[in-house]
Design an enzyme around this catalytic site. Sequence first.
Site, PDB file in Angstrom:
ATOM      1  N   ASP A 269       0.915  -1.096   0.067  1.00 13.81           N
ATOM      2  CA  ASP A 269      -0.022  -0.046  -0.019  1.00 13.81           C
ATOM      3  C   ASP A 269       0.920   1.232  -0.005  1.00 13.81           C
ATOM      4  O   ASP A 269       2.182   1.210   0.296  1.00 13.81           O
ATOM      5  CB  ASP A 269      -1.113  -0.076   1.219  1.00 13.81           C
ATOM      6  CG  ASP A 269      -2.191   0.939   0.936  1.00 13.81           C
ATOM      7  OD1 ASP A 269      -2.198   1.559  -0.139  1.00 13.81           O
ATOM      8  OD2 ASP A 269      -3.350   0.828   1.652  1.00 13.81           O
TER       9      ASP A 269
HETATM   10  C1  BGC Z   1      -4.968   3.284   0.090  1.00 15.84           C
HETATM   11  C2  BGC Z   1      -5.127   2.146  -1.139  1.00 15.84           C
HETATM   12  C3  BGC Z   1      -5.105   3.008  -2.432  1.00 15.84           C
HETATM   13  C4  BGC Z   1      -3.682   3.605  -2.362  1.00 15.84           C
HETATM   14  C5  BGC Z   1      -3.231   4.233  -3.493  1.00 15.84           C
HETATM   15  C6  BGC Z   1      -3.882   4.331   0.127  1.00 15.84           C
HETATM   16  O1  BGC Z   1      -3.825   5.268   0.814  1.00 15.84           O
HETATM   17  O2  BGC Z   1      -4.762   2.715   1.612  1.00 15.84           O
HETATM   18  O3  BGC Z   1      -6.515   1.667  -0.860  1.00 15.84           O
HETATM   19  O4  BGC Z   1      -5.103   1.918  -3.464  1.00 15.84           O
HETATM   20  O5  BGC Z   1      -3.660   4.561  -1.556  1.00 15.84           O
HETATM   21  O6  BGC Z   1      -3.972   5.435  -4.119  1.00 15.84           O
END
Ligand code: BGC
Length: 750
Positions: A269
């Site tokens: 993530d």
């Molecule tokens: C979130 C994810 C997301 C990623 C990319 C993160 O802050 O937890 O769900 O896919 O950002 O934008």
Amino acid sequence: MNNEMLRKKVDQLTIQEKIGQLIQLTGNFFDKHNDSVVTGPQKKIGLNGSYQIHNTGSILNTVDKQQIIEIQRNHLLKSTHKIPLLFMADIIYGFKTIFPIPLAQTCSWNFPLIEESATVLAKECYEEGIHVTFAPMVDLVRDPRWGRVMEAPGEDTLLGERYAESMVNGIQGNGASQHIPKGKLAACIKHFAAYGAAVAGREYNAVDMSENMLKNFFLPSYAKGIEAGAKLVMTAFNTLNGIPCTGNKWLNRDILRDALDFDGVLISDYAAIDELITHGYAENQTSAAKQALLAGVDIDMKTAVYANELEKLVEQNQELHALLDEAVLRVLILKNDLGLFDDPYRGIQTTEEDMTSVVLSKEHKATALKLAEESIVLLKNNKHTLPLSRNQKVALIGPYAEEKATLGFWAITGDEEDTITLKDGLSTLLDSSCLSVARGAYLLDKHTENLYDKYTDKLPVEREDEEALLEEAIAIAKTSDTIVLAVGENTYQSGEGGSRTNPVLPTTQLRLINALSTLGKPIVLVIYGGRPLILTEVEEKVSAILYAWFPGTMNGLAVANLLTGKANPSAKLSMTFPRSVGQIPIYYNELRTGRPQLDEENKYRFASRYIDQSNLPLYPFGFGKSYTHFQYSDFRLNQEEMTKNEQIKVTLTVKNTGSYSGKEIVQLYICDKVSSITRPVKLLKAFKKIELKVGESQRVEFEIDNDMLKFYRPDGSFDSESGDFDIFIGKDSAEHLFKRKIRLVSKHTT
Ligand code: BGC
């Protein structure tokens, strides 16, 4: 190319080029017009050299096709091996045609329709040049304080599994085939694992849970998405039993790769590899890089950790070099599965004509409308307040009456301007002389919770006199037959970073409800929100409640169709509505206790109960009303005993005895009476959504088989155990219309 050829390709790359494949940056790292590098973002995340940007393997959240074309073209000009970039983005529930938020979608229990919505999502993205979407998010959720419940499938494992499967099928559509067909994207299951169980519902907080909970409740939805063929999995931000998921070897290698047989790309993530340091799990970036690689994380999203650290690590360590090669191979396989080596501009339509034929097309909007109508839940309807009749005088009041921001937090590519407001929707269905509109209150309290800075410009800064707003609302309410009051929380009060300690309606809106409730007119509350809000205070002041969630582009039309009976509500809650914050976490499938509260009247002190409030939620899981009435009768089992190789047929008749045609969701729950580990009071095991005209009846059939009775046992096996089970059939998880005991035996005795 086959995997052998791709493996050879990996061998041709330098270490730096290999590492590049594991780097993911955002589009602003790349100059729009030529190959020079933007230095600002590079400095910010601490990338050492611009060669790292030239070698980058994938791009995050660039969703404009012109930019995609430009970045890809510049990249390929420079890339020695002509390995195309992957474009990945968060398209969670719609690209331009925005569907209801996922938590709402699962209230439809209509998984073929959810799959259709994902098909639409993929089609619209495909033409824009997006290759991977970071969806579906399938974290099981039990705590409405957590803002991200809006993007989750709810509290139930079976619904989570069905959601995961339908979304992956709709997004990828490749079934057993390795290659992702035209019009489809690669799907990414997230967040692995158990992110939805953050302690106290506080964003990014630790998760601590038993293996029983993890395996029997939280893991199955991820597993189902993987089984459906999802090409990617994303790690979670949280720690799981003390170890951050992104550096958790047991979780990502033993469980994800070995037990769940996942061979696709594991992406971290956002900045989660670097956060291994803040977690106190890695001393510095070198050890964070090592831990993440050892744990099997292939792509480093938006940090410089892999970029700066992996080279020296793999030069010193053959084992790590082999892991690097494996990770790179997985990324190249994904690129190949998407056909990028043949066409790096996959799917991109450049003429306006092509685009408009798909994006926001009539058909796409029709699917969005259907799903919104099936997702919006009728929670209360006293004395048939709803549906409204065409010539009834309606006062439409509230901050959501004309609000276009009803797409929800993750609709980052959606355009609020495309949204149909409630006022617009109702205007098409009611005589114009019958509808008057007033705002009545602001969406947020003046000194509201600190919403993320970036969004504060969206909040009303200048306020008119709130008294005047209220007076205007009361004036039009007085001349009406019915008040439709459109209230709710603001988009930015849910979603990522949107945890709330007290998820209730804003005070300014409560004041409006209180003032209007003294007029003696029927009030229909239409509530917008990204979570189950606590409605105890308002519930008794109104005659009807329609819970709209964030319904997406077709908002106003869907809500209006339901309010006027053009569509009949059929949705049932995928998440429990608590009475108070003190009851949270609250979920229907809780484990049995040694001292259950036997009934609500039982005031025996030493039972599992509260002394100041009922154990019961305000609205239970599975609950939702209709304008018609469904009568259940003639419940039968073909046998009461079965062996592991047999099935028991459960049948009943459902009749529409009301005066509207409608859809009903018949639910079957099972309780394992005695087992080697305590099982829940009940578990949803099957459901049927049926449609019945007025007076029509249907025989509904379920088949109970051994698979339904299996669970992860303390010895690690996944199996059923002989003995008694209770079966419940009902319209929701609380009211059981039929209950019967069945028995699983190793062999029949008679
Ligand atoms: C979130 C994810 C997301 C990623 C990319 C993160 O802050 O937890 O769900 O896919 O950002 O934008």
